[in-house]
Design a protein around this motif. Structure first.
Motif, short mmCIF file in Angstrom:
data_model
loop_
_atom_site.label_atom_id
_atom_site.label_comp_id
_atom_site.label_asym_id
_atom_site.label_seq_id
_atom_site.Cartn_x
_atom_site.Cartn_y
_atom_site.Cartn_z
N GLU A 35 -5.19 -70.19 115.94
CA GLU A 35 -5.49 -68.80 116.32
C GLU A 35 -5.32 -68.09 115.24
O GLU A 35 -5.32 -66.90 115.54
CB GLU A 35 -3.21 -69.14 116.59
CG GLU A 35 -3.00 -69.43 117.51
CD GLU A 35 -1.37 -69.73 117.86
OE1 GLU A 35 -0.85 -69.25 117.07
OE2 GLU A 35 -1.67 -68.90 119.38
N VAL A 36 -4.92 -67.99 114.14
CA VAL A 36 -5.46 -67.63 112.90
C VAL A 36 -6.33 -67.30 112.98
O VAL A 36 -7.04 -65.46 112.48
CB VAL A 36 -4.96 -67.90 111.05
CG1 VAL A 36 -5.56 -67.29 110.26
CG2 VAL A 36 -3.31 -67.92 111.69
N LEU A 37 -7.49 -67.78 112.97
CA LEU A 37 -8.97 -67.63 112.93
C LEU A 37 -9.44 -66.89 113.90
O LEU A 37 -10.59 -66.84 113.70
CB LEU A 37 -9.59 -69.32 112.83
CG LEU A 37 -9.24 -70.27 111.29
CD1 LEU A 37 -9.65 -71.83 111.65
CD2 LEU A 37 -10.11 -69.36 110.99
N GLN A 38 -9.24 -67.86 115.22
CA GLN A 38 -9.47 -66.54 116.26
C GLN A 38 -9.09 -65.02 116.24
O GLN A 38 -9.89 -64.29 116.73
CB GLN A 38 -8.99 -67.51 118.20
CG GLN A 38 -9.69 -69.36 118.24
CD GLN A 38 -8.61 -69.29 119.40
OE1 GLN A 38 -7.39 -69.02 119.82
NE2 GLN A 38 -9.34 -69.95 119.79
N ASP A 39 -7.96 -65.07 115.60
CA ASP A 39 -7.81 -63.24 115.82
C ASP A 39 -8.49 -62.91 114.99
O ASP A 39 -8.80 -61.31 114.69
CB ASP A 39 -6.24 -64.04 114.74
CG ASP A 39 -5.92 -62.03 114.49
OD1 ASP A 39 -5.45 -61.34 115.67
OD2 ASP A 39 -5.00 -62.21 113.03
#
Length: 228
Positions: free
Chosen positions: A34-38
């Motif tokens: 989720e962090v990377l996609q954000d």
């Protein structure tokens, strides 16, 4: 008891910056996904290299978002994970031998040094040496980059130091009323960090740029970005 996900980046010019943080839950590959996609949604589209520890599933989560990027497994974390499994009488010598792998002048010598270590210690510690062998590609990826910046990309130690500073700020504040209050503290810490590093250039990056090594690697992975 809550995890803080912190993503740090270094640009081609050698400026280090905290790119994002989020608080909540327990560390997991799903959380990092989720962090990377954000990060990607916010515009961090072209990444040359991801440096992180050996958390299960993290490499796969990273490659889902950045399939063209290289992966560097933190050598320091690998050493930390290996040493508890080594007898106390062997640790000092084992550390010295393992260091010859990732302090070699180039990848070819590093691989040769690994062979020496494997022959010396393989019978005593077969699982540990097998683990190193299976991960050599990602442990030695930094050799594909300019030598001047190896020290900055073969470990995630700068991230570890930043995490410690954040914990120092939060630990005395055991009366924080809610998660928002904690987020404000981390936010201010990140702002201070980025301000401090905004005018600093990491050693070696100027040399790497002068030789056009980083620019060429970037253009090879993301040619369309160069055209735009």
């Amino acid at each position: 008891s809550e995890v803080i996900y912190v993503a740090m980046g270094i640009d081609e010019d050698g400026h280090r910056e905290i790119l994002s943080f989020s608080i909540g839950g327990k560390e997991s590959a799903y959380g990092w996904r989720e962090v990377l996609q954000d990060l990607h949604r916010r515009g961090a589209h072209e990444v040359l290299l991801g440096v992180f520890d050996g958390l299960a599933g993290l490499e796969e989560a990273f490659k889902e978002t950045y399939p063209k990027a290289d992966v560097q497994r933190c050598v320091t974390h690998k050493m930390r994970n290996t040493l508890p499994k080594i007898r106390d009488t062997d640790k000092t010598e084992m550390v010295a031998d393992l260091k010859t792998i990732y302090t070699a002048p180039d990848r070819e010598v590093a691989l040769a040094n690994f062979d020496v270590v494997q022959k010396k210690w393989g019978k005593l510690y077969p699982k540990e040496l097998k683990s190193w062998e299976e991960q050599l590609d990602v442990l030695l990826c930094f050799y594909d980059y300019p030598a001047a910046i190896w020290y900055a990309i073969y470990t995630s130690n700068p991230m570890e130091r930043t995490n410690k500073e954040i914990r120092k700020r939060l630990r005395p504040m055991n009366s924080l009323t809610n998660m928002d209050a904690a987020e404000k503290i981390v936010y201010l810490e990140a702002l201070g960090y980025n301000e401090k590093w905004s005018q600093r250039v990491l050693r070696g990056f100027g040399e790497a740029q002068t030789k056009a090594d980083l620019s060429q690697k970037f253009a090879a992975k993301y040619p369309l970005a160069q055209e735009i």
